[in-house]
Design a protein around this motif. Structure first.
Motif, PDB file in Angstrom:
ATOM      1  N   UNK A  29      -1.427   3.754  -4.950  1.00 29.80           N
ATOM      2  CA  UNK A  29      -2.579   4.176  -4.164  1.00 29.80           C
ATOM      3  C   UNK A  29      -2.327   5.496  -3.449  1.00 29.80           C
ATOM      4  N   UNK A  30      -3.331   6.365  -3.424  1.00 29.07           N
ATOM      5  CA  UNK A  30      -3.273   7.648  -2.694  1.00 29.07           C
ATOM      6  C   UNK A  30      -2.051   8.477  -3.069  1.00 29.07           C
ATOM      7  N   UNK A  31      -1.684   8.456  -4.343  1.00 23.41           N
ATOM      8  CA  UNK A  31      -0.413   9.036  -4.765  1.00 23.41           C
ATOM      9  C   UNK A  31      -0.292  10.514  -4.447  1.00 23.41           C
ATOM     10  N   UNK A  32      -1.365  11.279  -4.570  1.00 21.51           N
ATOM     11  CA  UNK A  32      -1.251  12.740  -4.356  1.00 21.51           C
ATOM     12  C   UNK A  32      -0.961  13.080  -2.894  1.00 21.51           C
ATOM     13  N   UNK A  33      -1.158  12.098  -1.991  1.00 24.41           N
ATOM     14  CA  UNK A  33      -0.834  12.314  -0.574  1.00 24.41           C
ATOM     15  C   UNK A  33       0.424  11.566  -0.154  1.00 24.41           C
ATOM     16  N   UNK A  34       1.219  11.204  -1.120  1.00 26.25           N
ATOM     17  CA  UNK A  34       2.450  10.495  -0.814  1.00 26.25           C
ATOM     18  C   UNK A  34       2.306   8.991  -0.784  1.00 26.25           C
ATOM     19  N   UNK A  35       1.099   8.497  -1.068  1.00 25.33           N
ATOM     20  CA  UNK A  35       0.868   7.069  -1.160  1.00 25.33           C
ATOM     21  C   UNK A  35       0.703   6.393   0.189  1.00 25.33           C
ATOM     22  N   UNK A  36       0.415   5.112   0.142  1.00 22.48           N
ATOM     23  CA  UNK A  36       0.365   4.234   1.305  1.00 22.48           C
ATOM     24  C   UNK A  36       1.029   2.949   0.871  1.00 22.48           C
ATOM     25  N   UNK A  37       2.062   2.560   1.613  1.00 18.01           N
ATOM     26  CA  UNK A  37       2.938   1.466   1.186  1.00 18.01           C
ATOM     27  C   UNK A  37       2.165   0.269   0.666  1.00 18.01           C
ATOM     28  N   UNK A  38       2.471  -0.072  -0.568  1.00 17.45           N
ATOM     29  CA  UNK A  38       1.922  -1.237  -1.258  1.00 17.45           C
ATOM     30  C   UNK A  38       0.403  -1.309  -1.276  1.00 17.45           C
ATOM     31  N   UNK A  39      -0.183  -0.175  -1.593  1.00 15.11           N
ATOM     32  CA  UNK A  39      -1.579  -0.152  -2.003  1.00 15.11           C
ATOM     33  C   UNK A  39      -1.598   0.357  -3.435  1.00 15.11           C
ATOM     34  N   UNK A  40      -2.465  -0.198  -4.243  1.00 16.05           N
ATOM     35  CA  UNK A  40      -2.481   0.099  -5.674  1.00 16.05           C
ATOM     36  C   UNK A  40      -3.911   0.257  -6.164  1.00 16.05           C
ATOM     37  N   UNK A  41      -4.081   1.124  -7.138  1.00 13.65           N
ATOM     38  CA  UNK A  41      -5.380   1.323  -7.770  1.00 13.65           C
ATOM     39  C   UNK A  41      -5.299   0.846  -9.221  1.00 13.65           C
ATOM     40  N   UNK A  42      -6.298   0.095  -9.656  1.00 19.53           N
ATOM     41  CA  UNK A  42      -6.327  -0.389 -11.029  1.00 19.53           C
ATOM     42  C   UNK A  42      -7.024   0.646 -11.912  1.00 19.53           C
ATOM     43  N   UNK A  43      -6.304   1.101 -12.942  1.00 19.22           N
ATOM     44  CA  UNK A  43      -6.827   2.095 -13.864  1.00 19.22           C
ATOM     45  C   UNK A  43      -7.753   1.466 -14.894  1.00 19.22           C
ATOM     46  N   UNK A  44      -8.128   2.244 -15.926  1.00 25.06           N
ATOM     47  CA  UNK A  44      -9.094   1.760 -16.929  1.00 25.06           C
ATOM     48  C   UNK A  44      -8.703   0.443 -17.586  1.00 25.06           C
ATOM     49  N   UNK A  45      -7.417   0.275 -17.889  1.00 29.19           N
ATOM     50  CA  UNK A  45      -6.975  -0.970 -18.524  1.00 29.19           C
ATOM     51  C   UNK A  45      -6.789  -2.081 -17.503  1.00 29.19           C
TER      52      UNK A  45
END
Length: 457
Positions: A29-45
């Motif tokens: 989650x929010x990877x381009x800003x260094x992320x936020x601990x243990x947040x995740x985004x589900x991609x197309x698959x």
């Protein structure tokens, strides 16, 4: 010569995490800003797989269950709901800080049990010299109770009267709406209510990829019944949970177990059992069956002063229904399905293919359309794609060699690949390749839909 295929046992989640990001299952989650601990985004698959898992749960627990209805309750509820449920006063974890490296840890995780008091855990940590798992030093603060609910404020003024909570579980909207649900559905007891939705917990020690996160999807089914039939219902829903995991999601039965809560029952529970899956990091909870008694409806009746009683239309008996809960974590089940399906198959001495052997019923894509060449085959291939996509989640790939494209589909778990070649223009047939066996078969285009539909099980 092709060697015998044998599924590897993942020693860690590292390979799965890399594949999930590279192939579009799950992103940080929010990877381009260094992320936020243990947040995740589900991609197309990932979103397709997660939706399929939820869809099968709904079909199995609500659609195919007699006397069952659904609800979609709000994330924000009157704060009194959480007072009545016990979350405001008792929903907390024992927190300790390592003074050396400033990391936070749950004391019950450090000692390996949640059956001890705070004083007993502090004594064990001191006597056994349990060190910080992060830096290895033994320099702890005392235990503090850490409430797991996220707070926010409703309105323009932030004070104690404006505090509301992000729900830590979805079940309470099923309880507070009991009378509404029974009235509009006109159902006699026993009956059930299903719900899928977001819940939030301010976890102290999130980790293990998507296993423990601060935001997650719950799939919960509340079964309202008479106390006399409650234990039979409890055993029934244990069996239904296992059947869902094995026959609907394709999880290996040998990697599943029930862990009874025993003496460590929650204050409201009459009986409780966790369903656990063997992840690379060990057994972890993916769901549970709970005998909640009359705790929830009874507390809401007492706090709200509104009746939660049921009057039997035949016997005229008046009583507060007993609740049997079947609860499942969609995010943890996605992780279990991926870990269960991951395979490295040795084709030859110098050729290993990675394949996700996801049950076709829940695979993100059911079929891939692959033109052998772009020149002269695009129009026919797109025509076949349009036909198949009306029935199945279908992908299209015309980049790189056909062998590399097969391997790409293997890695994302696509059960069938349809190859369109120059013979297709003559005989109106295509070649179908099976993901698991890699066997190929020539099938008429007119028979494609029925061929694939018969194998999506």
């Amino acid at each position: 010569m092709k060697k015998e295929s044998k599924q590897i046992c993942l020693q860690s989640l590292d390979k799965l995490i890399a594949l999930s990001k590279n192939r579009g299952f799950i992103f940080p989650g929010s990877e381009i800003y260094g992320g936020l601990a243990n947040t995740w985004d589900y991609g197309p698959l990932g979103v397709e797989l997660k939706n399929n898992i939820k869809r099968e749960w709904w079909k199995y627990f609500v659609q195919q269950n007699r006397n069952s209805v659904g609800i979609d309750g709000g994330i924000l509820m009157n704060p009194s709901v959480w007072v009545a449920s016990g979350h405001v006063g008792g929903f907390s974890d024992p927190l300790m800080d390592c003074k050396a490296c400033k990391t936070r840890h749950r004391a019950d995780h450090l000692v390996g049990t949640d059956e001890l008091s705070n004083a007993e855990m502090e004594a064990m940590i001191a006597n056994k010299k349990i060190n910080c798992p992060h830096c290895g030093k033994h320099d702890w603060t005392g235990i503090r109770q850490f409430n797991l609910m996220f707070k926010t404020n409703r309105g323009v003024v932030e004070d104690s009267t404006s505090t509301v909570y992000l729900r830590p579980e979805t079940a309470q909207s099923q309880f507070v709406n009991f009378q509404n649900l029974q009235r509009v559905s006109r159902m006699k007891l026993p009956f059930g209510v299903g719900q899928i939705g977001k819940a939030f917990r301010n976890e102290i020690t999130p980790g293990n990829f998507t296993f423990r996160t601060i935001e997650f999807d719950q799939m919960e089914y509340q079964y309202f019944c008479h106390a006399a039939e409650s234990m039979d219902a409890y055993e029934m829903f244990k069996k239904r949970a296992m059947d869902y995991y094995v026959n609907r999601l394709g999880l290996d039965k040998d990697k599943l177990r029930f862990k009874d809560h025993g003496a460590a029952l929650s204050h409201y529970a009459k009986a409780a059992v966790d369903a656990e899956f063997q992840f690379p990091f060990g057994f972890g909870e993916i769901g549970g069956t709970h005998h909640r008694g009359t705790y929830d409806l009874g507390n809401h009746m007492e706090c709200s002063k509104k009746s939660m009683e049921y009057i039997d239309p035949t016997s005229n008996e008046k009583y507060i229904p007993t609740v049997i809960e079947s609860s499942h974590g969609a995010d943890r089940l996605v992780l279990a399905v991926l870990a269960n399906a991951y395979d490295e198959e040795q084709i030859t001495d110098d050729d290993t293919r990675i394949v996700l052997r996801i049950k076709p019923l829940i695979a993100p894509y059911k079929v891939a359309v692959l033109p052998l060449q772009k020149r002269g085959l695009t129009e026919k291939s797109e025509e076949i794609f349009d036909m198949l996509s009306q029935q199945f989640m279908t992908t299209y790939d015309d980049t790189a060699s056909i062998g590399k494209r097969y391997r790409r589909q293997d890695e994302i778990g696509t059960p069938f690949c349809v190859t369109v070649d120059y013979e297709t223009l003559e005989d109106n047939a295509v070649t179908i390749r099976d993901r698991d066996t890699m066997k190929q078969e020539r099938v008429k285009i007119s028979e494609l839909v029925s061929y694939i539909a018969a194998r999506i099980i």
